[in-house]
Write a protein that holds these residues in place. Structure first.
Motif, PDB file in Angstrom:
ATOM      1  N   ARG A 177       0.796  -1.231   0.000  1.00 13.31           N
ATOM      2  CA  ARG A 177       0.000   0.000   0.000  1.00 13.31           C
ATOM      3  C   ARG A 177       0.831   1.284   0.000  1.00 13.31           C
ATOM      4  NH1 ARG A 177      -4.424   1.931  -0.740  1.00 13.31           N
ATOM      5  NH2 ARG A 177      -5.154   3.755   0.373  1.00 13.31           N
ATOM      6  N   HIS A 178       1.876   1.335   0.839  1.00 16.49           N
ATOM      7  CA  HIS A 178       2.622   2.593   1.000  1.00 16.49           C
ATOM      8  C   HIS A 178       3.943   2.598   0.235  1.00 16.49           C
ATOM      9  CE1 HIS A 178      -0.237   3.945   4.015  1.00 16.49           C
ATOM     10  NE2 HIS A 178      -0.275   2.686   4.388  1.00 16.49           N
ATOM     11  N   ALA A 179       4.109   1.620  -0.672  1.00 19.55           N
ATOM     12  CA  ALA A 179       5.391   1.474  -1.362  1.00 19.55           C
ATOM     13  C   ALA A 179       5.627   2.578  -2.384  1.00 19.55           C
ATOM     14  CB  ALA A 179       5.447   0.106  -2.044  1.00 19.55           C
ATOM     15  N   ASP A 180       6.929   2.969  -2.507  1.00 19.47           N
ATOM     16  CA  ASP A 180       7.348   3.858  -3.590  1.00 19.47           C
ATOM     17  C   ASP A 180       7.931   3.036  -4.730  1.00 19.47           C
ATOM     18  OD1 ASP A 180       6.936   6.276  -1.968  1.00 19.47           O
ATOM     19  OD2 ASP A 180       8.620   5.498  -0.823  1.00 19.47           O
ATOM     20  N   VAL A 181       8.550   1.909  -4.356  1.00 18.45           N
ATOM     21  CA  VAL A 181       9.203   1.028  -5.317  1.00 18.45           C
ATOM     22  C   VAL A 181       8.716  -0.390  -5.023  1.00 18.45           C
ATOM     23  CG1 VAL A 181      11.422   0.286  -6.244  1.00 18.45           C
ATOM     24  CG2 VAL A 181      11.258   2.470  -5.053  1.00 18.45           C
ATOM     25  N   ALA A 182       8.476  -1.164  -6.066  1.00 19.74           N
ATOM     26  CA  ALA A 182       8.105  -2.556  -5.863  1.00 19.74           C
ATOM     27  C   ALA A 182       9.100  -3.438  -6.591  1.00 19.74           C
ATOM     28  CB  ALA A 182       6.703  -2.819  -6.373  1.00 19.74           C
ATOM     29  N   VAL A 183       9.497  -4.512  -5.912  1.00 20.98           N
ATOM     30  CA  VAL A 183      10.313  -5.528  -6.565  1.00 20.98           C
ATOM     31  C   VAL A 183       9.435  -6.768  -6.681  1.00 20.98           C
ATOM     32  CG1 VAL A 183      12.244  -7.099  -6.241  1.00 20.98           C
ATOM     33  CG2 VAL A 183      12.573  -4.654  -5.894  1.00 20.98           C
ATOM     34  N   VAL A 184       9.166  -7.168  -7.906  1.00 19.29           N
ATOM     35  CA  VAL A 184       8.328  -8.334  -8.150  1.00 19.29           C
ATOM     36  C   VAL A 184       9.246  -9.535  -8.353  1.00 19.29           C
ATOM     37  CG1 VAL A 184       6.582  -9.336  -9.658  1.00 19.29           C
ATOM     38  CG2 VAL A 184       6.567  -6.882  -9.196  1.00 19.29           C
ATOM     39  N   VAL A 185       9.095 -10.521  -7.471  1.00 20.14           N
ATOM     40  CA  VAL A 185       9.948 -11.711  -7.527  1.00 20.14           C
ATOM     41  C   VAL A 185       9.215 -12.805  -8.303  1.00 20.14           C
ATOM     42  CG1 VAL A 185      11.200 -13.424  -6.163  1.00 20.14           C
ATOM     43  CG2 VAL A 185      10.950 -11.099  -5.300  1.00 20.14           C
ATOM     44  N   THR A 186       9.874 -13.333  -9.313  1.00 15.10           N
ATOM     45  CA  THR A 186       9.233 -14.307 -10.187  1.00 15.10           C
ATOM     46  C   THR A 186      10.186 -15.446 -10.487  1.00 15.10           C
ATOM     47  OG1 THR A 186       8.044 -12.487 -11.239  1.00 15.10           O
ATOM     48  CG2 THR A 186       8.054 -14.555 -12.414  1.00 15.10           C
ATOM     49  N   ASN A 187       9.655 -16.676 -10.522  1.00 14.87           N
ATOM     50  CA  ASN A 187      10.439 -17.812 -11.022  1.00 14.87           C
ATOM     51  C   ASN A 187      10.146 -17.954 -12.510  1.00 14.87           C
ATOM     52  OD1 ASN A 187       9.983 -20.040  -8.149  1.00 14.87           O
ATOM     53  ND2 ASN A 187      11.283 -18.279  -8.452  1.00 14.87           N
ATOM     54  N   PRO A 188      11.093 -18.481 -13.269  1.00 19.25           N
ATOM     55  CA  PRO A 188      10.831 -18.616 -14.703  1.00 19.25           C
ATOM     56  C   PRO A 188       9.889 -19.786 -15.018  1.00 19.25           C
ATOM     57  CG  PRO A 188      13.091 -19.234 -14.169  1.00 19.25           C
ATOM     58  CD  PRO A 188      12.443 -18.871 -12.901  1.00 19.25           C
ATOM     59  N   GLU A 189       8.663 -19.708 -14.521  1.00 13.25           N
ATOM     60  CA  GLU A 189       7.665 -20.723 -14.874  1.00 13.25           C
ATOM     61  C   GLU A 189       6.296 -20.059 -14.950  1.00 13.25           C
ATOM     62  OE1 GLU A 189       5.684 -22.663 -12.130  1.00 13.25           O
ATOM     63  OE2 GLU A 189       6.923 -22.266 -10.377  1.00 13.25           O
ATOM     64  N   VAL A 190       5.365 -20.659 -15.715  1.00 10.71           N
ATOM     65  CA  VAL A 190       4.152 -19.952 -16.107  1.00 10.71           C
ATOM     66  C   VAL A 190       3.269 -19.516 -14.942  1.00 10.71           C
ATOM     67  CG1 VAL A 190       3.902 -20.661 -18.490  1.00 10.71           C
ATOM     68  CG2 VAL A 190       3.162 -22.204 -16.689  1.00 10.71           C
ATOM     69  N   SER A 191       3.115 -20.387 -13.924  1.00 11.78           N
ATOM     70  CA  SER A 191       2.195 -20.015 -12.847  1.00 11.78           C
ATOM     71  C   SER A 191       2.727 -18.811 -12.075  1.00 11.78           C
ATOM     72  CB  SER A 191       1.972 -21.201 -11.908  1.00 11.78           C
ATOM     73  OG  SER A 191       3.204 -21.629 -11.385  1.00 11.78           O
ATOM     74  N   SER A 192       4.027 -18.794 -11.853  1.00  9.69           N
ATOM     75  CA  SER A 192       4.621 -17.676 -11.134  1.00  9.69           C
ATOM     76  C   SER A 192       4.495 -16.384 -11.941  1.00  9.69           C
ATOM     77  CB  SER A 192       6.090 -17.998 -10.852  1.00  9.69           C
ATOM     78  OG  SER A 192       6.733 -16.898 -10.281  1.00  9.69           O
ATOM     79  N   VAL A 193       4.689 -16.494 -13.254  1.00  8.63           N
ATOM     80  CA  VAL A 193       4.630 -15.301 -14.104  1.00  8.63           C
ATOM     81  C   VAL A 193       3.207 -14.731 -14.120  1.00  8.63           C
ATOM     82  CG1 VAL A 193       4.841 -14.468 -16.472  1.00  8.63           C
ATOM     83  CG2 VAL A 193       6.589 -15.965 -15.529  1.00  8.63           C
ATOM     84  N   ARG A 194       2.213 -15.615 -14.226  1.00  6.88           N
ATOM     85  CA  ARG A 194       0.846 -15.112 -14.259  1.00  6.88           C
ATOM     86  C   ARG A 194       0.467 -14.450 -12.931  1.00  6.88           C
ATOM     87  NH1 ARG A 194      -4.208 -18.973 -14.443  1.00  6.88           N
ATOM     88  NH2 ARG A 194      -4.139 -19.209 -16.695  1.00  6.88           N
ATOM     89  N   ASP A 195       0.892 -15.058 -11.810  1.00  9.05           N
ATOM     90  CA  ASP A 195       0.602 -14.465 -10.501  1.00  9.05           C
ATOM     91  C   ASP A 195       1.282 -13.100 -10.365  1.00  9.05           C
ATOM     92  OD1 ASP A 195      -0.725 -16.762 -10.085  1.00  9.05           O
ATOM     93  OD2 ASP A 195       0.473 -17.489  -8.414  1.00  9.05           O
ATOM     94  N   SER A 196       2.502 -12.999 -10.879  1.00  5.08           N
ATOM     95  CA  SER A 196       3.208 -11.715 -10.812  1.00  5.08           C
ATOM     96  C   SER A 196       2.481 -10.659 -11.635  1.00  5.08           C
ATOM     97  CB  SER A 196       4.634 -11.871 -11.335  1.00  5.08           C
ATOM     98  OG  SER A 196       5.372 -12.684 -10.457  1.00  5.08           O
ATOM     99  N   ASP A 197       1.931 -11.096 -12.764  1.00  2.07           N
ATOM    100  CA  ASP A 197       1.181 -10.180 -13.618  1.00  2.07           C
ATOM    101  C   ASP A 197      -0.009  -9.607 -12.851  1.00  2.07           C
ATOM    102  OD1 ASP A 197       0.957  -9.136 -16.309  1.00  2.07           O
ATOM    103  OD2 ASP A 197      -0.921 -10.231 -16.401  1.00  2.07           O
ATOM    104  N   ARG A 198      -0.680 -10.482 -12.106  1.00  2.30           N
ATOM    105  CA  ARG A 198      -1.816 -10.063 -11.286  1.00  2.30           C
ATOM    106  C   ARG A 198      -1.369  -9.033 -10.244  1.00  2.30           C
ATOM    107  NH1 ARG A 198      -6.622  -9.250  -9.499  1.00  2.30           N
ATOM    108  NH2 ARG A 198      -7.840 -10.764  -8.359  1.00  2.30           N
TER     109      ARG A 198
END
Lengths: 212, 271
Positions: free
Chosen positions: B133-154
């Motif tokens: 909520r109060h972030a200025d910067v976000a680091v999105v952590v993702t594994n190179p696999e489809v389920s992780s990528v789709r969740d990160s997209d969300r």
């Protein structure tokens, strides 16, 4: 509180006025503090008949808010035309066919539609400048244009418009729909994957072809 | 001015807590005053990874509820004096976090530190939304696999709509860290390619962290990987990530498995 009632005169108008007088005699306060909408779908009076009818109603202290259901043009000195109780342009329009409904407004999304986001625009076209991610969905009354990759769901022509189409720059969708037809990724094949594609409905089937 | 950085992913088990600890420690090693905050109320882990589990007295919930003052709950790192931890509560759940409480604590942290690194819980519910909520910067952590990528997209969609910055009409800075990257599997084509992930998520790449035993080793001894062995490949990748976060231009190489390829050639010749 503001209330409006709808009056639907029936032909012949003279006899209907007698019935109205009867009703007013039984309950004289029936129309007090109420605005009246005149529904002329049955009567369809000429301009002179309409003028005399409104004069008759005015003598009975009925306030006419608007007129509904009249096919002919309204003289400008009369109350405004309404459709479904809402104001309507005074000019006469051709009766709206199903083809004319969509495309009244279009929605443009500047970026991408991310997974889990849902864009619902039942009135017109939707244009997405970015991509539509897996798990995202677009539902449009008209056509859908995606200038990035289409990886999620796209349902066009949701306002029962079989002539709506879907266009995308990169074809990798999960589900496509036009009107009430639906096709999932499983029965689309892989030969068009990644290409620029258009999707339309033809004789109860969804057709897909490469663009250009 | 203080920066709030949220480490988030959507999916669980992709390396958020490891990344929070590594980035927090690397920022502190670079001389910044840093606080790492565990938002995973009920399933706290950051205290273990930071090696502070035996020193927890008060936690985030105590502070948001006003039962304790912020300085009472902060645990100063034994290795780096400019690194502190605000642990989560293990006995409560995410509903115990209040909007006002979190806002107040983040405001207090901004006054004391240069960087506040928030470890988000998995999921997209209240806990995750409050962490970002109060972030200025976000680091999105993702594994190179489809389920992780789709969740990160969300999650990226939520970052663009549910954060204070987004609601004000500002944009939030978003970066991608690709973790558990296995060069051997990538070379064989058993994993999503870096380019594919970047194309789907379309946010800038901050680092690629190779799959490594060093990460596991560091977790087991309760030490951020960047402190435990600063010269190992994952630590170097995190240290480069921090330099990029601070605005430096650092070239990035996609890890490849050239050594094993040579090995393969040799074994083939031997056979």
């Amino acid at each position: 509180m503001f209330r409006a009632v709808s009056l639907a005169p029936q032909a012949p108008a003279a006899e209907w006025l007698v019935l109205l007088d009867g009703a007013l005699k039984r309950s004289p306060t029936l129309f007090d503090d109420k605005a009246v909408i005149l529904d002329l779908a049955d009567l369809q009076p000429s301009a002179t008949e309409l003028e005399s009818l409104i004069a008759e109603l005015t003598t009975r202290r009925l306030r006419i808010l608007g007129i509904e259901g009249l096919d002919a043009a309204l003289p400008s000195n009369l109350p405004p035309r309404l459709v479904g109780g809402r104001p309507h342009g005074d000019t006469l329009e051709a009766p709206a066919g199903p083809e004319d409904k969509p495309g009244v407004s279009s929605l443009t999304i500047e970026g991408s539609v991310r997974s889990g986001q849902s864009i619902v625009h039942p009135e017109g076209d939707v244009t997405v400048m970015g991509s539509v991610s897996s798990g995202a969905e677009i539902l449009a009354g008209g056509s859908i244009h995606v200038y990035g990759a289409l990886r999620g769901r796209a349902i066009a022509g949701a306002a029962r418009n079989p002539r709506a189409r879907i266009y995308c720059r990169k074809f990798e969708p999960e589900l496509l729909g036009i009107d009430r037809l639906v096709r999932t990724a499983e029965d689309m094949g892989t030969h068009l994957r990644g290409q620029a594609v258009q999707i339309w409905s033809d004789g109860g089937a969804i057709k897909i072809a490469a663009l250009g | 001015m203080a920066k709030v950085l949220c480490v988030t992913s959507g999916k669980g088990g992709v390396g958020k807590t490891t990344t929070t600890a590594a980035l927090g420690a690397a920022l502190a090693q670079a001389g910044e005053k840093v606080c790492v905050v565990d938002f995973d109320v009920g399933l706290r882990n950051l205290d273990l990874i930071m090696g502070a589990e035996r020193r927890v007295v008060y936690d985030l919930i105590n502070v948001t509820n006003g039962d304790a003052k912020l300085p009472q709950a902060l645990i100063r790192d034994k290795r780096l004096e400019n690194l502190a931890l605000l642990p989560a509560s293990q006995t409560r759940d995410k509903d115990a976090l209040t909007d006002e409480g979190v806002e107040r604590v983040m405001g207090e942290l901004r006054e004391k530190f240069d960087w506040i690194v928030c470890d988000s819980p998995a999921g997209i519910e209240r806990g995750a939304q409050l962490a970002m909520r109060h972030a200025d910067v976000a680091v999105v952590v993702t594994n190179p696999e489809v389920s992780s990528v789709r969740d990160s997209d969300r999650i990226i969609g939520l970052l663009d709509s549910k954060t204070v910055r987004a609601e004000r009409g500002d944009s939030i800075e978003k970066h991608l860290i690709l973790t558990r990257f296995d060069p051997a599997r990538a070379d064989r084509g058993d994993m999503l390619k870096v380019d594919d992930v970047l194309e789907i998520l379309s946010i800038p790449l901050l680092a690629i962290i190779p799959e490594s035993l060093e990460v596991l080793r560091a977790s087991n001894v309760g030490c951020p990987v960047t402190l435990n062995n600063p010269l190992c490949a994952p630590a170097r990748a995190y240290i480069d990530a921090v330099r990029r976060l601070k605005g430096e231009t650092v070239p990035m190489a996609i890890p490849s498995d050239r050594k094993s390829l040579i090995n393969k050639l040799f074994t083939r010749r031997a056979a």
